[in-house]
Write a protein that holds these residues in place. Structure first.
Motif, short mmCIF file in Angstrom:
data_model
loop_
_atom_site.label_atom_id
_atom_site.label_comp_id
_atom_site.label_asym_id
_atom_site.label_seq_id
_atom_site.Cartn_x
_atom_site.Cartn_y
_atom_site.Cartn_z
N ARG A 8 -6.54 -5.73 -13.74
CA ARG A 8 -6.66 -7.07 -13.15
C ARG A 8 -6.73 -7.03 -11.63
NH1 ARG A 8 -5.58 -12.24 -15.24
NH2 ARG A 8 -5.19 -13.72 -13.59
N ALA A 9 -5.96 -6.16 -11.01
CA ALA A 9 -5.96 -6.08 -9.55
C ALA A 9 -7.33 -5.68 -9.02
CB ALA A 9 -4.89 -5.11 -9.07
N GLU A 10 -7.96 -4.72 -9.69
CA GLU A 10 -9.30 -4.31 -9.25
C GLU A 10 -10.32 -5.41 -9.47
OE1 GLU A 10 -10.41 -0.58 -10.92
OE2 GLU A 10 -8.75 0.48 -9.97
N LEU A 14 -12.60 -7.23 -6.63
CA LEU A 14 -14.05 -7.42 -6.75
C LEU A 14 -14.41 -8.89 -6.50
CD1 LEU A 14 -16.94 -6.44 -7.79
CD2 LEU A 14 -16.20 -7.46 -9.93
N ALA A 15 -13.69 -9.80 -7.13
CA ALA A 15 -13.98 -11.22 -6.96
C ALA A 15 -13.79 -11.64 -5.51
CB ALA A 15 -13.08 -12.05 -7.88
N GLN A 16 -12.72 -11.16 -4.88
CA GLN A 16 -12.47 -11.51 -3.49
C GLN A 16 -13.58 -10.97 -2.58
OE1 GLN A 16 -8.69 -10.16 -2.03
NE2 GLN A 16 -8.91 -11.21 -0.09
N GLU A 17 -13.99 -9.75 -2.80
CA GLU A 17 -15.07 -9.16 -2.00
C GLU A 17 -16.38 -9.94 -2.19
OE1 GLU A 17 -17.22 -6.74 0.59
OE2 GLU A 17 -15.05 -6.95 0.34
N ALA A 18 -16.68 -10.28 -3.45
CA ALA A 18 -17.91 -11.04 -3.73
C ALA A 18 -17.87 -12.40 -3.03
CB ALA A 18 -18.09 -11.21 -5.23
N MET A 19 -16.76 -13.09 -3.13
CA MET A 19 -16.67 -14.42 -2.50
C MET A 19 -16.72 -14.32 -0.98
SD MET A 19 -16.93 -16.24 -5.06
CE MET A 19 -16.89 -17.78 -4.21
N SER A 20 -16.16 -13.26 -0.45
CA SER A 20 -16.21 -13.04 1.00
C SER A 20 -17.66 -12.86 1.46
CB SER A 20 -15.38 -11.80 1.36
OG SER A 20 -15.54 -11.47 2.71
N ARG A 21 -18.42 -12.10 0.70
CA ARG A 21 -19.82 -11.88 1.06
C ARG A 21 -20.64 -13.17 0.93
NH1 ARG A 21 -21.59 -5.80 -0.41
NH2 ARG A 21 -19.71 -4.81 0.38
N VAL A 22 -20.33 -13.96 -0.09
CA VAL A 22 -21.03 -15.24 -0.26
C VAL A 22 -20.70 -16.15 0.91
CG1 VAL A 22 -21.17 -17.33 -1.67
CG2 VAL A 22 -21.22 -15.07 -2.78
N PHE A 23 -19.43 -16.20 1.29
CA PHE A 23 -19.01 -17.05 2.40
C PHE A 23 -19.69 -16.64 3.70
CE2 PHE A 23 -16.07 -18.06 5.89
CZ PHE A 23 -16.05 -19.43 5.76
#
Length: 135
Positions: A8-10, A14-23
């Motif tokens: 779950r942590a990984e 991944l979700a945090q990195e993806a959302m950061s890139r989208v932002f």
């Protein structure tokens, strides 16, 4: 590896990195037909990149020798590559990312029934190519 091991942590990383890139690219993304689809695509690409670099799990390493790992990985990649792009996309969104057919349909711009059809055809093709028989 993200989502493949169930860690779950990984997956959250991944979700945090993806959302950061989208932002970071929101000035372009906001005007797209499907900003959510773009976000999913970024997540899929990050997962692929991580998956390519990841080492095999300890369980897999313990159960198989190096040559067997390479053969298994190569066979899986070969069989997945033999699917159509549409089938691979549907399979990744539903099986790896856990979307339901309706969500995957929105990402791909198709009906949920089409997603289910693509997944069904992909599974049949995978079973045929891997020599798996229904019991």
């Amino acid at each position: 590896m993200y989502l493949m091991t169930g860690d779950r942590a990984e997956a959250e990383d991944l979700a945090q990195e993806a959302m950061s890139r989208v932002f970071e690219r929101w000035h372009r993304v906001a005007g797209m037909d499907s900003p959510a689809g773009y976000a999913y695509r970024v997540a899929v690409n990050l997962h692929r990149r991580h998956f390519r670099r990841a080492e095999p799990s300890a369980e897999l390493r313990a159960s198989a020798g190096p040559e067997e790992l390479v053969e298994s990985r190569d066979e899986v990649l070969r069989v997945l590559a033999s699917l159509s792009l549409e089938q691979r996309e549907a399979l990744v969104l539903v099986e790896w990312l856990g979307l339901d057919a309706e969500e995957a349909g929105r990402v791909l711009g198709i009906d949920a029934a089409s997603v289910r059809g693509r997944i069904h055809r992909a599974r049949v093709a995978l079973r045929d190519r891997l020599g798996v028989r229904d019991e």
